[in-house]
Every structure is written in C-alpha cells, then in structure tokens.
Design an enzyme around this catalytic site. Structure first.
Site, mmCIF file in Angstrom:
data_model
loop_
_atom_site.group_PDB
_atom_site.id
_atom_site.type_symbol
_atom_site.label_atom_id
_atom_site.label_comp_id
_atom_site.label_asym_id
_atom_site.label_seq_id
_atom_site.Cartn_x
_atom_site.Cartn_y
_atom_site.Cartn_z
ATOM 1 N N ASP A 152 -10.828 1.800 -3.272
ATOM 2 C CA ASP A 152 -11.226 1.416 -1.915
ATOM 3 C C ASP A 152 -12.739 1.262 -1.822
ATOM 4 O O ASP A 152 -13.248 0.839 -0.791
ATOM 5 C CB ASP A 152 -10.771 2.492 -0.910
ATOM 6 C CG ASP A 152 -9.370 2.216 -0.402
ATOM 7 O OD1 ASP A 152 -8.765 1.225 -0.837
ATOM 8 O OD2 ASP A 152 -8.875 3.001 0.433
ATOM 9 N N ASP A 206 0.828 -1.208 0.000
ATOM 10 C CA ASP A 206 0.000 0.000 0.000
ATOM 11 C C ASP A 206 0.868 1.266 0.000
ATOM 12 O O ASP A 206 2.082 1.211 0.256
ATOM 13 C CB ASP A 206 -0.905 -0.023 1.247
ATOM 14 C CG ASP A 206 -2.254 0.613 0.985
ATOM 15 O OD1 ASP A 206 -2.342 1.455 0.075
ATOM 16 O OD2 ASP A 206 -3.218 0.283 1.710
HETATM 17 C C1 GLA Z 1 -5.723 1.895 2.337
HETATM 18 C C2 GLA Z 1 -6.127 0.759 1.411
HETATM 19 C C3 GLA Z 1 -7.230 -0.046 2.071
HETATM 20 C C4 GLA Z 1 -6.752 -0.567 3.408
HETATM 21 C C5 GLA Z 1 -6.284 0.578 4.262
HETATM 22 C C6 GLA Z 1 -5.640 0.082 5.534
HETATM 23 O O1 GLA Z 1 -6.742 2.825 2.442
HETATM 24 O O2 GLA Z 1 -6.498 1.254 0.183
HETATM 25 O O3 GLA Z 1 -7.632 -1.098 1.243
HETATM 26 O O4 GLA Z 1 -5.720 -1.492 3.207
HETATM 27 O O5 GLA Z 1 -5.341 1.390 3.594
HETATM 28 O O6 GLA Z 1 -5.188 1.109 6.315
#
Ligand code: GLA
Length: 698
Positions: A501, A441
């Site tokens: 997301d 990420d």
């Molecule tokens: C980001 C990612 C999510 C999740 C969060 C965790 O927003 O896009 O899918 O993994 O971080 O903190």
C-alpha cells in the site's frame, strides 16, 4: 548389509537433481549445476558418504526426504500421525521410485501395509528449472488414524548454504530483506492470519558465500503456513515447509506446492522465478491480455470522497495524462461511506450512482480507457444488508463477541450458499458491465477460524476459478492491504499483484526491489501516489515518484486536478516513456544492480537489443561524487548507445557535465558499461535517473 542404491534424476538446462534410494530410505544426493549424463552416481554417493562419529547411533541415521525416527533421527519429519491422540510411527516400506515419461517428474511412494497408509512425494522440474514439490497422503481404511502434519517439502539443505535472506515486514513496510546466518538455534516463520501475510518466511533465498550459489524457496500456499530450518549437531540443516492439514481425519490430501530453484548467482535465480511465473501466466491467460495498461486508481486520489460527477472529472484528467484503465477503488457499493460499512452489498451505491455504474463506465470507455473495479468479496461489514439478512454467514464462535478488524468480519465462503451468493453477485456485475479488471482485496485476518483456514483458501480458489472460467478476459489483481497475499497459489487465478500500500517512492524503491527478485515487473503494480504521501507524510518530486513507478505495471493513484501544470506534464511524459518501454520491461531479463551506496536502488531490464535501467537514490549520499553505476546483462563485445531519456530530475541535471552528450547518446562497449559503469549525479536524496541502451548493429 546395505541395499545397493537406486538413483533417479531430473535434468534441466542448468540444474540437475539426483535422488538416491537405499532400501526404503530416500535422500536427495545432489541439487546443483548440471551433471554429465554419464556421471558415475555410485561414485557421487561414495564421495558424499561419511563414517560414524562418536555419540551417534551405530548406523548413522540418513535423514533424507522421509526421515525415519526409528533410526535415531532427531530432526523434523515429513509427516506425523496419531491414533486416539497417541503418536503412531508408520513403518514405511516398499519404496517405489518412478520417473514420468517426459522425464520432468520423479516421484517416490511408500506404504505401511498394517496401517493401510500410503505416502508419496514428487518433484517436477518446470520452466526456469524451478522444481515444484508436493506430498500426497492416502489413508485407505478408516482405522481412526489421522495425519497431524504433512509437509509440502522437507529438504536436507545442500552443505554450504549457510546464510538465508528472509523478508520481514508489516503493513506498508512489505518485504524488508534480512540476511542471517543459519545457526544451531534454527529459524522459523509462520503465518497464522489465514493468508501468507507480511513476514511468513514463504519466500527465502539461501546463499553459499563460498561459491555465490543461490537456492530460492517459496511455498505456494495462499493461507497459513509454517517454514522452519533446523540444524543438528552434525551440521546438517533441514528446511521444512508445511500448511495445516485441510480437515482432521481427511482420508486423502495433496499438499500445496513448494518451489525450489538452484542457481549459480542471484540474477540467474531471479530469472528462474521470472521464467516460471511468466510460463504460469501464459498458461492461465492463453490469449495474452494486451500490454499492461496504465492504471488510474481512485484510492489515493479521493478515497471515499466522491460522487459520479467527481469521478467523471477524474476520468477526464486521467485520460489526459495518458491513463488507459480507470479503476474505481473502494467506496462504490451500497452504504460504503467509510471502511465501517457496506461490505457484502455488491451493488452500486444509489446515492453516489443514481443511475448505476453505466454512465461512468460509458464515459470511461468514451475516453478510450478500460474500466476496473475494487471488490473485497470474502468480507462482510456488520453494518450491511447482507449481514442483517445472514448474520450466521460469517466465521464466528457461538455465544462469543464477533471481533472485527478494520470494522469487518470474514464470510465463511466454504459454505456453498455463501460462495454461491458471491459468485452470483460478481458474475452479474461482470456480465452487466464492461469490466476489464477486478482489484480483489482482503483486509483482515481470518478469525475465529477454528481449523477452517484451509477450507477457506480452497473455497477462494474455487470461487476465483469459476469467475475466471465464466469471464476469462477479466484480469484479476490479488491485494491484501498491499502485499499480504502474494503467492504462486493465488497467482494461478490472478494477473497482477499489489506489492504494497506504500506508494512513497523512497519506500517503494526498496519494496519493488525485494519483490522483483521473485516476480517479473509486469505483475507488480507500481503507482505514482500524491505528495505528501498519505502513509509516510513525505513530500517528493513528481519526477522521482514517476521514475520509480515506471519499473512495474505503472499506474497513478493521485488526483491530477490537485497537481501543478508542471507536475502533470512530468507525469504525462513518464507515462509516455512507460508506454514506449513496457515491451522491454515486461518481457526482458531483470538485473538488480549493486551499488556501494546503500541508499541507491538500481535495476535494469535487458530485452533483445534494448535495455532500460533505473537508479533511484533514496538517501543523502556520503560522497559528493557517488560511485559509477555498473550495468549488467549486456554483451561484453557489443556496442551500445546510451542515453538519459527526458524528463530529467531538475536539480541533479544541473550537475551533468556535457548534457548534450547524454541526450544524443554515448557509444560504449558492453564491457565498459559493465566494468567501469557510468557516473551520474546521485548525491541528493530522492533523485532518480533512467538510462536507455540500444545495441548498435555490428
Ligand atoms: C486496502 C488496499 C488499498 C485500498 C484500500 C481500500 O488497504 O490495499 O489499496 O484498496 O484497501 O479500502
């Protein structure tokens, strides 16, 4: 007198490119459907040439691939230089054109003898007839001369491509397609957060409304970039795509790749990108990983609210509905009780995991699943042991406040001790545990980066490369608050991407439709989230959520323990459907199905004698009886058995006449299915149907 032209051509299965050099000027004479091998290129150039008009230099400037401002060209340039801050305009001479022995690459190079500069461009035609372009610059002697810009691509757009679809977006609203007309005002996009971002113009589709032809574009730059379209008074439009210069004064560099593909229609353009992406993936994972396993991801199931016992229960529930990989998302490492702490301390949190990750991974394995782990290696939380030990490891400006975003700072991973530390930590995790997948990420912009963005991107590639070499079997996903870092550059090291997301199926149907134009379904993660959705607050039926998630690399991101028995069984049935059909969905040809109802997002994948389609209604239809859904990509004369695999959407299925017919199957010709289509109850919002097709032996 003008020099007589020299030509070079690239010929793919359905695209030809012709370059024409006249003296030291180089132009792309042709980019379009295949030309005959004996096409008269002189005649082609004569047919394209224009006379002088009023208010133009007496010898009209040609523009082309390396426009020369000395000829009176006022449009964008491929590269610009300066000495002591004053612009220097090189005199590019000695144009040499070369074609590679395999005839897949054409290259052109120029020199400026006085300045000891060399510039070259190359175009390579690859899988799917996608053309990869790059520019290389060499400053042989240090005379204080600097490149101030150098584009990956400068393309005079073939006439007719008067409209462009670009993708606007923001967090959780990724890839919102907007089609606009190219006006004289020009268009431009930039990404300045050190990642491609959500709306950087890095994916474009030009279309020629007259012929329906398409021209796809992508810049494979994982960091900042700028993309512009400039149109001059003569009606010529030029596309320029560039990234910042890696280091001021660099004596040599090669730009990131830009990709272009010509196609006669939108579906063919999509196939070109998919073929290309699949070929890159096969090169990267020569022993293809098993089929895309159903993920269970903990993020929207429990966020930071877990301990080992809760995860064990979640793993059991996940296995029971058919998940094949258990992915432990954020929150597992030392001190990470919220998104304000812990980044940088990549060891299991001793409170949540008194015995480390071993017992959980053993349980996951015993349940027949793989184990995956979330990491965000490029970041550090001010509240972390790493930051306390090395406060100078983050990007920062001396004597300035360190501005955080999501409570975190960015590590300066171009420093060898920083990337060395990250490699050592991640390598140790992967060596100690049976980890099949990393969700990598990246949740903040790079600032203050003071010209370090490119180094940061190159250091990221290097780190990923080292990890991939050390652990070639580990699959990596690129995530950046959803789809903020998806490009063909990072995909050299990644196996899948996280498109958004936003797991709300109403939004997801649109987002997936946009990404699917460029990337095949198997690389696009697509999860069933909880209801109400944590981002939009919308409540949706499990049937709708699961159907939308089928078309991608399917996963679940919701706590099965919080679902009703009915929801769990609907979800399990869709997971079984995904397993039965992923061989088709992840290898076949994708078609976006047009429907007059703007709320309906429909698509299908055809592979061999099988095809699967999805029609997802996101709004309330204006008509009680929505127009039939016309299928695509079938053989017109072949006969297909068409069924609606169960489970069916509860309410809508009551409107199905003769439901038995849809269960046992209708037999219809490809022609009938593609011209008349099939009528389905799609009036109500949040209704989806899956349509299965099987070609019958003739
Ligand atoms: C980001 C990612 C999510 C999740 C969060 C965790 O927003 O896009 O899918 O993994 O971080 O903190």
């Amino acid at each position: 007198m003008r020099a007589s032209p020299v030509f070079a051509r690239l010929d793919g299965d359905r695209t030809s490119v012709v370059w024409m050099a006249c003296g030291d000027a180089l132009d792309c004479l042709y980019l379009g459907p295949p030309l005959a091998a004996d096409e008269d290129l002189v005649a082609l150039s004569n047919a394209a040439s224009r006379g002088r008009h009023e208010n133009q230099p007496d010898i009209p400037p040609t523009g082309g691939l390396l426009p020369d401002p000395r000829t009176g060209w006022r449009g964008p340039l491929l590269a610009e230089f300066a000495q002591d801050r004053a612009p220097v305009i090189p005199r590019w001479t000695g144009l040499k054109i070369e074609t590679s022995p395999d005839r897949q690459t054409i290259g052109a190079g120029w020199r400026d003898e006085d300045l000891a500069l060399t510039l070259s461009v190359s175009w390579t035609i690859g899988a799917g007839d996608v053309i990869t372009t790059r520019t290389q610059f060499l400053n042989a002697e240090d005379r204080g001369l600097r490149a101030t810009r150098c584009a990956s691509l400068l393309l005079p757009l073939p006439r007719g491509f008067d409209h462009v679809t670009h993708f606007a977006g923001r967090w959780a609203d990724d890839m919102r397609a907007e089609r606009v007309r190219l006006t004289r005002a020009g268009l431009g996009w930039a990404s300045r957060g050190g990642k491609p971002g959500f709306a950087g113009g890095d994916w474009l589709v030009f279309d020629d409304a007259g012929s329906g032809a398409q021209l796809g574009f992508h810049i494979a730059a994982t960091g900042d970039h700028e993309v512009r379209i400039e149109r001059n008074d003569d009606g010529d439009a030029t596309l320029v795509a560039e990234t910042p210069i890696p280091a001021p004064g660099a004596s040599m560099f090669t730009t990131p790749d830009a990709l272009i593909a010509w196609a006669p229609d939108p579906d063919t353009l999509t196939h070109a990108f998919h073929i290309n992406a699949r070929e890159r993936l096969t090169r990267q994972y020569p022993n293809p990983p098993r089929e895309r396993r159903v993920h269970f991801n903990t993020w929207e199931a429990c966020a930071f609210d877990f301990d080992e016992a809760r995860l064990m229960r979640l793993a059991e529930d996940a296995a029971a509905i058919g998940a094949e990989r258990f992915v432990l998302d954020d929150g597992w490492f030392k001190g990470r009780s919220s998104d304000r702490a812990g980044l940088g301390d990549w060891t299991p949190d001793p409170v949540r995991f008194p015995n480390g990750l071993g017992p959980l991974i053993a349980r996951v394995k015993a349940l027949g699943m793989d184990f995956g782990l979330w990491v965000e290696p490029e970041m550090v939380s001010p509240d972390s042991d790493l930051y306390r030990r090395h406060p100078d490891w983050c990007l920062h400006a001396e004597d300035r406040d360190r501005s955080t975003m999501r409570g975190q700072l960015v590590l300066d991973i171009a420093r060898p001790e920083v990337s060395g530390f990250l490699f050592e930590r991640l390598d140790a995790l992967l060596a100690q545990h049976r980890i099949a997948y990393l969700k990598w990420d990246h949740n903040r912009d790079l600032f203050p980066a003071a010209g370090k963005q490119v180094r940061q991107t190159l250091a990221l590639y290097d780190l990923l490369d080292r990890l991939r070499q050390a652990h070639p079997q580990v699959e990596i996903e690129s995530c950046s608050s959803g789809g903020g870092r998806i490009d063909f550059g990072i995909m050299r090291y990644c196996h899948r991407v996280w498109p958004s997301d936003n797991n709300d199926p109403v939004e997801r149907a649109r987002i997936m439709r946009s990404w699917s134009q460029f990337l095949p379904l198997e690389v696009l993660g697509n999860h069933v989230g909880p209801s109400p959705n944590p981002i939009t607050g919308r409540r949706t039926e499990m049937d709708f959520r699961a159907k939308v998630a089928l078309f991608g690399h399917m996963g679940v991101e919701a706590d099965p323990g919080a679902m009703s028995e009915h929801e769990r069984s609907v979800l399990a049935a869709h997971i079984a459907l995904y397993k039965a059909w992923r061989g088709v969905l992840h290898a076949g040809d994708w078609y976006g199905l047009d429907h007059p109802d703007p709320g309906i997002f429909a698509q299908m994948v055809v592979h061999g004698d099988k095809a699967l389609a999805l029609a997802a209604q996101t709004c309330f239809s204006a008509a009680f009886d929505t127009a039939p859904l016309r299928l695509e990509g079938l053989e017109a004369d072949a006969i297909y058995r068409v069924t609606l695999p169960r489970p069916w959407p509860g309410k809508a299925s009551l409107y199905l006449p003769d439901w038995q017919t849809w269960e046992s199957g209708l037999t219809l010709s490809g022609r009938a299915l593609m011209t008349q289509g099939i009528a389905l109850p799609l009036t109500h919002p949040e209704t989806a149907w899956v349509i299965a097709l099987e070609r019958l032996p003739q």
